[in-house]
Design an enzyme around this catalytic site. Sequence first.
Site, short mmCIF file in Angstrom:
data_model
loop_
_atom_site.label_atom_id
_atom_site.label_comp_id
_atom_site.label_asym_id
_atom_site.label_seq_id
_atom_site.Cartn_x
_atom_site.Cartn_y
_atom_site.Cartn_z
N GLU A 240 9.81 0.46 -1.36
CA GLU A 240 9.21 1.51 -0.53
C GLU A 240 7.95 0.95 0.14
O GLU A 240 6.83 1.28 -0.24
CB GLU A 240 8.89 2.75 -1.37
CG GLU A 240 8.56 3.96 -0.50
CD GLU A 240 8.22 5.20 -1.32
OE1 GLU A 240 8.71 6.28 -0.95
OE2 GLU A 240 7.48 5.08 -2.31
N GLU B 110 6.64 11.90 -9.69
CA GLU B 110 5.96 10.65 -9.34
C GLU B 110 4.45 10.87 -9.19
O GLU B 110 4.02 11.66 -8.33
CB GLU B 110 6.51 10.09 -8.02
CG GLU B 110 5.81 8.82 -7.57
CD GLU B 110 6.25 8.37 -6.19
OE1 GLU B 110 6.11 7.17 -5.88
OE2 GLU B 110 6.72 9.22 -5.40
#
EC number: 5.3.1.22
Length: 267
Positions: A245, A146
């Site tokens: 998130e 990521e």
Amino acid sequence: MPRFAANLSMMYTEHDFPDRFAAASADGFTAVEYLFPYAYDATELRRRLDDHGLRQVLFNAPPGAWESGERGTAALPGREAETRSSIDRALRYAAALDCPRLHVMAGLVPPDATPKERAEHRDTYLANLGWAAERAAAQGVDILIEPINGRDMPGYFLSRQAEAHEVVQEVGAPNLKVQLDLYHCQIVEGDLTTTLRRDLPSGRVGHLQIAGVPDRHEPDRGELDVGHLFRVVDDLGFEGWIGCEYVPLAGTSEGLGWLNDYRGDTA
């Protein structure tokens, strides 16, 4: 249509962690993700999932000394044995939780690192990811990387989408994929619609995440047109999950109007 997973590390923090599974299920979530499971026995977490009809879709491999500020070890030369041991531990949890994805964090690089030192970090990263992908393939698990913005995580090794896709292509493992967090991507480079249209059809994106920009609250708070972005994702036929998130501004359930609106629009 996009499928949403509650991130239990950030959402439902008004409850103790073991009770967040029930809270997410009560709000209509069918899947969860979180940062780390390792403070809990895997059998207990599996029981919580099963009791509330939830799927575990993502968690992170151990990141090194998190409390001391470490943010992964996969790109840190000299930490290979620790990195690989941590991935084995994560895969044991993945097997117990029937989780198909693991995020492996790269780690922090000093701001004054020379080009030679950065190349050494990258070589270490590629080698560890290749090893992790081969290990994970045996149990049908994807390894994710990521790009993370440098405002929230200064010095993180990977920050741009193109860099992540280059790493995935260079390693060449079919189960190594990119975790595209639209919050981080907007802060670093923006142009989210073009990014989605370019990268989702490649098959190299294994997971999406969303939060409002710039404050990381609910996705509809701030500068993102999340309704438009969800339509783009839907039009592109993405079959994975979107992890929520974000840090709720004032109560998790109270802040789910954006999701309820989306569900109403697609009902």
